[in-house]
Motif scaffolding. Structure first.
Motif, PDB file in Angstrom:
ATOM      1  N   TYR A   7      -7.645   8.505  -3.913  1.00  0.00           N
ATOM      2  CA  TYR A   7      -6.589   7.908  -3.105  1.00  0.00           C
ATOM      3  C   TYR A   7      -6.372   6.461  -3.542  1.00  0.00           C
ATOM      4  O   TYR A   7      -6.913   6.028  -4.565  1.00  0.00           O
ATOM      5  N   ASN A   8      -5.606   5.702  -2.742  1.00  0.00           N
ATOM      6  CA  ASN A   8      -5.189   4.362  -3.172  1.00  0.00           C
ATOM      7  C   ASN A   8      -6.346   3.453  -3.620  1.00  0.00           C
ATOM      8  O   ASN A   8      -6.281   2.852  -4.697  1.00  0.00           O
ATOM      9  N   MET A   9      -7.399   3.342  -2.817  1.00  0.00           N
ATOM     10  CA  MET A   9      -8.453   2.376  -3.167  1.00  0.00           C
ATOM     11  C   MET A   9      -9.234   2.807  -4.414  1.00  0.00           C
ATOM     12  O   MET A   9      -9.511   1.982  -5.289  1.00  0.00           O
TER      13      MET A   9
ATOM     14  N   ASP B 220     -14.484   2.931   1.169  1.00  0.00           N
ATOM     15  CA  ASP B 220     -13.254   2.941   1.983  1.00  0.00           C
ATOM     16  C   ASP B 220     -13.425   4.064   3.003  1.00  0.00           C
ATOM     17  O   ASP B 220     -14.348   4.901   2.864  1.00  0.00           O
ATOM     18  N   ILE B 221     -12.528   4.115   3.973  1.00  0.00           N
ATOM     19  CA  ILE B 221     -12.603   5.205   4.954  1.00  0.00           C
ATOM     20  C   ILE B 221     -12.450   6.555   4.247  1.00  0.00           C
ATOM     21  O   ILE B 221     -11.863   6.648   3.176  1.00  0.00           O
TER      22      ILE B 221
ATOM     23  N   HIS C 176      -3.051   0.272  -4.161  1.00  0.00           N
ATOM     24  CA  HIS C 176      -3.100  -0.835  -3.187  1.00  0.00           C
ATOM     25  C   HIS C 176      -3.271  -2.145  -3.975  1.00  0.00           C
ATOM     26  O   HIS C 176      -4.323  -2.786  -3.949  1.00  0.00           O
TER      27      HIS C 176
ATOM     28  N   CYS D  34     -12.281  -2.600   2.004  1.00  0.00           N
ATOM     29  CA  CYS D  34     -10.963  -3.206   2.235  1.00  0.00           C
ATOM     30  C   CYS D  34     -10.677  -3.392   3.725  1.00  0.00           C
ATOM     31  O   CYS D  34      -9.844  -4.213   4.097  1.00  0.00           O
ATOM     32  N   LEU D  35     -11.368  -2.620   4.566  1.00  0.00           N
ATOM     33  CA  LEU D  35     -11.193  -2.620   6.025  1.00  0.00           C
ATOM     34  C   LEU D  35      -9.809  -2.056   6.385  1.00  0.00           C
ATOM     35  O   LEU D  35      -8.888  -2.212   5.591  1.00  0.00           O
TER      36      LEU D  35
ATOM     37  N   SER E 225      -7.710   8.850   5.066  1.00  0.00           N
ATOM     38  CA  SER E 225      -6.814   7.694   5.076  1.00  0.00           C
ATOM     39  C   SER E 225      -5.631   7.891   6.013  1.00  0.00           C
ATOM     40  O   SER E 225      -5.360   9.004   6.488  1.00  0.00           O
ATOM     41  N   MET E 226      -4.905   6.788   6.220  1.00  0.00           N
ATOM     42  CA  MET E 226      -3.705   6.834   7.057  1.00  0.00           C
ATOM     43  C   MET E 226      -2.756   7.912   6.548  1.00  0.00           C
ATOM     44  O   MET E 226      -2.517   8.007   5.345  1.00  0.00           O
TER      45      MET E 226
ATOM     46  N   LEU F 274       0.862  -1.210   0.000  1.00  0.00           N
ATOM     47  CA  LEU F 274       0.000   0.000   0.000  1.00  0.00           C
ATOM     48  C   LEU F 274       0.883   1.240   0.000  1.00  0.00           C
ATOM     49  O   LEU F 274       1.835   1.334   0.773  1.00  0.00           O
TER      50      LEU F 274
END
Ligand code: CP
Ligand code: NVA
Length: 334
Positions: A165-167, A230-231, A133, A272-273, A234-235, A128
């Motif tokens: 973003y990634n997802m 997805d959230i 991802h 994706c959790l 993100s992180m 990721l």
């Protein structure tokens, strides 16, 4: 399909046939695990796992996949190693290549994993980055394959939420490669970048994929068999983003109403959790209190816990698909 020695950095490095062969191998490995007939092909192999960002699924999937296959891992956390702050990525890559058969990296900048791969003599796996991802995509596609009512057709799915973003990027581009019917449903300011949209449209013209990018949830969801989200923050993103994201994404929250826009009572929910679907996490509680989202943030608890939700099948498939990547790239030729 020979993938020996290849990096696994982003979906667009692979052809549809190569990704298909990874999915087939993952399904075979899953079946072998279930029947106790798994053959170990990574005996004596060692993989370094670098986690600049936190992880549950990706880390345990890499660890268990290696263990099931007879190999080993070492987990490196930048705060307890020299990676990044005392030793450059280029030097880390060259050192780890002398010890390990492969290197997994999870972190912020996609350029970091590209640099690692450039300097490493062994395969590098992207666990990721902010941009992609790719190991998650194999799990998502295996899960859709297992749950579709039309296994011979490419999947029809919508990704709803933060799509820049990634997802969002990965679901767009993976679908474009695989000939899927992909709908990105999000406010325009959260759409994938123009470069990524162009990449997806180019790939789609080769594969026959159908790409829709829209702000209109009703139009984007109609006919979708799978609804992904997805959230919303993100992180690595600043906490201050929450207020703006909630304002932008509240209309795209996955609840029963939004699921019904598919027009298909058997449509499935995917994530994706980790997910903020209840108040049993510190972030979930804080966001619920601050923004009045007591019944879940990006997804309602009712949808998350409903029979439509296949998120735990999706999570399990991280193991089988990451194992397929490791076996395909690291196993000695048979
Ligand atoms: N989906 C996913 O990548 O989970 P982790 O962050 O727990 O690895
Ligand atoms: N977009 C999320 C994905 C987590 C698996 C993040 O980057 O935090």
């Amino acid at each position: 399909m020979n993938l020996t020695g290849r990096d696994f950095l982003q979906e667009s490095d692979f052809s549809r046939g190569e990704l298909d062969s990874l999915l087939t191998l993952a399904a075979d490995l899953k079946a072998a695990r279930r029947t106790g007939t798994e053959v170990q092909r990574l005996q004596g192999k060692e993989v370094a796992l670098i986690f600049e960002k936190t992880s549950t699924r990706t880390r345990v999937a890499f660890e268990l996949a290696m263990r099931h296959q007879g190999g080993n891992v070492t987990v490196l956390d930048p705060s307890s190693s020299q990676v990044g702050h005392k030793e450059s990525i280029a030097d880390t890559a060259r050192v780890l290549s002398r010890f390990y058969d492969g290197i997994e990296f999870r972190g912020s900048s996609h350029d970091t994993v590209l640099e690692l791969a450039h300097h490493a003599d062994v395969p590098v796996f992207n666990g990721l980055t902010d941009l992609w991802h790719p190991t998650q995509m194999l799990a998502d596609f295996l899960t859709m394959r297992e749950h579709t009512s039309t296994p011979d057709a490419a999947p029809r799915y919508a990704y709803v939420g933060d799509a820049r973003y990634n997802m969002g990027n990965s679901l767009l581009v993976m679908g474009a490669i695989m000939g899927a019917d992909v709908r990105i449903v999000a406010p325009r300011v959260l759409w994938p970048s123009d470069d990524i949209q162009t990449m997806a449209r180019d790939l789609a013209s080769a594969s026959g994929a159908r790409i829709t990018i829209t702000e209109d949830a009703r139009a984007g969801l109609a006919g979708a068999e799978f609804v992904h989200t997805d959230i919303w923050v993100s992180m690595g993103e600043p906490e201050e983003e929450w207020a703006r994201r909630v304002e932008l994404l509240r209309p795209y929250r996955v609840d029963a109403d939004l699921m019904s826009m598919t027009g298909d009572p058997s449509a499935k929910f995917m994530h994706c959790l980790p997910a903020y679907h209840d108040q049993n996490t510190t972030v979930g509680r804080k966001v619920a209190a601050e923004f009045g989202l007591a019944d879940g943030v990006e997804v309602s608890d009712a949808v998350f816990e409903s029979p439509a939700s296949i998120v735990f099948d999706q999570a399990e498939n991280r193991l089988h698909t990451i194992k397929a990547v490791l076996v395909s790239t690291l196993a000695d030729p048979q």
